[in-house]
Write an enzyme that holds these catalytic residues in place. Structure first.
Site, short mmCIF file in Angstrom:
data_model
loop_
_atom_site.label_atom_id
_atom_site.label_comp_id
_atom_site.label_asym_id
_atom_site.label_seq_id
_atom_site.Cartn_x
_atom_site.Cartn_y
_atom_site.Cartn_z
CE LYS A 1 -3.90 0.69 -1.12
NZ LYS A 1 -4.49 0.21 0.34
CB SER B 1 -0.85 -0.16 1.19
OG SER B 1 -1.94 -0.73 0.83
CE1 TYR C 1 -4.01 -1.62 -5.36
CE2 TYR C 1 -4.55 -3.85 -4.87
CZ TYR C 1 -4.20 -2.50 -4.54
OH TYR C 1 -4.26 -2.31 -3.11
CE1 TYR D 1 -4.91 1.79 3.71
CE2 TYR D 1 -3.49 0.46 5.36
CZ TYR D 1 -3.87 1.14 4.19
OH TYR D 1 -3.32 0.40 3.09
CB VAL E 1 -0.23 -5.87 3.96
CG1 VAL E 1 -1.27 -5.58 4.61
CG2 VAL E 1 -0.04 -6.11 2.73
N1 LIG Z 1 -2.37 -2.60 3.18
C1 LIG Z 1 -2.16 -2.87 2.22
O1 LIG Z 1 -0.69 -2.89 2.10
C2 LIG Z 1 -2.87 -3.69 1.14
C3 LIG Z 1 -1.91 -3.77 -0.19
C4 LIG Z 1 -2.37 -5.23 -1.01
N2 LIG Z 1 -1.81 -5.18 -2.21
C5 LIG Z 1 -3.98 -5.39 -1.05
O2 LIG Z 1 -4.56 -4.79 -1.96
O3 LIG Z 1 -4.56 -5.92 -0.20
#
Ligand SMILES: NC(=O)CC[C@H](N)C(=O)O
Length: 282
Positions: A68, A65, A192, A244, A262
């Site tokens: 993003k 993430s 993605y 988050y 993650v």
């Molecule tokens: N919080 C994250 O790092 C989520 C990214 C992961 N690629 C997902 O879409 O679930």
């Protein structure tokens, strides 16, 4: 350029290792479940191009993430603020990253670009002739931000996520039904999952954090990579939504723009001073 290390930073890494065991590696993406939870490294990249690091800095991680924020910057460069925020909102959710619940409320556009639904809408907007071309543009933008043309992606992690991404698939179909995206869902997931699998070490991550800390200026060459207003907007989302449902507590306790992933990576940006890259797999 090799980084120097300092006793202070080594001591901090040593202390932080006491918290291993307090968390667990993400296993909903099978390839991430193989991560070694003992690993921890950190780099700090300063505005004058110098850096310090500690821990096993050869180790790489996939951005997950953290990517993003970077695709948000690229989409803003491609389309401008008005078009991007027509598809995705500005508001924190207080929900976990993959939650679908707020999409049920009207308007059904994702509340912000850091949750998965919002990030999928942002990746949908990245310009390119096809999925490969869009991913190439994302990778080359990230290579530029890291000042490292050898940054690539992990095919294994991308494939592993692609094969098990049914929750993200569901989010995409929901977004498609409500007119937020209009492309083939598998194409979007292809881009993605590769974007999330872009791989780098903590120094690359710290250097990208430094570009945002410097409001879009490349710290070594002083070249402008991102307009000031885009860099500031990204940092604001890092503060309000970067962690988050833990963003509020992180802002109170740590107080710097930061984005987690993650795989265990965190990118931080201390405005006008330095970028931080942390790779901790626990
Ligand atoms: N919080 C994250 O790092 C989520 C990214 C992961 N690629 C997902 O879409 O679930």
């Amino acid at each position: 350029m090799p980084c120097r290390t300092t006793d202070e930073l080594n001591e901090l890494v040593h202390k932080a290792k006491n918290y291993i065991g307090g968390g667990k590696v993400a296993d909903y993406i099978p390839a991430l479940a193989k991560a070694n939870p003992e690993e921890l490294s950190v780099a700090i990249f300063h505005d004058d191009g110098t850096c310090v690091s500690a821990g096993d800095i050869q180790q790489k991680l996939t951005l997950q993430s953290v990517s993003k924020v970077l695709t948000l910057a690229l989409a803003l460069l491609d389309y401008g603020e008005e078009a991007v925020f027509d598809k995705v909102g500005y508001e924190p959710t207080g929900d976990p990253f993959n939650s679908i619940v707020k999409l049920e409320f009207s308007p059904s556009k994702p509340l912000n670009p850091m949750i998965n639904a919002g990030a999928l809408a942002v990746t949908h907007m990245i310009k390119g002739n096809n999925a490969d071309d869009r991913f190439r543009r994302i990778l080359s933008f990230i290579q530029q931000l890291a000042g490292n043309s050898s940054v690539g992606y992990s095919k294994e992690v991308a494939q592993s996520e692609y094969e098990t991404s049914d929750l993200n698939r569901a989010l995409c179909y929901f977004l498609k039904q409500h007119g937020v995206i209009d492309e083939d869902v598998e194409e979007l997931l292809n881009v993605y999952t590769k974007q999330c699998a872009i791989e780098m070490d903590c120094l690359d991550l710290a250097r990208i954090g430094c570009v945002f800390a410097m409001d879009g200026l490349e710290p070594v060459t002083n070249r402008r990579l991102i307009p000031v207003h885009v860099a500031r907007l990204c940092k604001t989302f890092m503060v309000t939504c970067g962690m988050y449902n833990a963003s509020g507590e992180f802002a109170v306790r740590v107080g710097i723009p930061a984005k987690s992933g993650v795989s265990g990576g965190i990118m931080g940006s201390v405005p006008n001073r330095f970028g931080i890259g942390i790779l901790g797999l626990h």
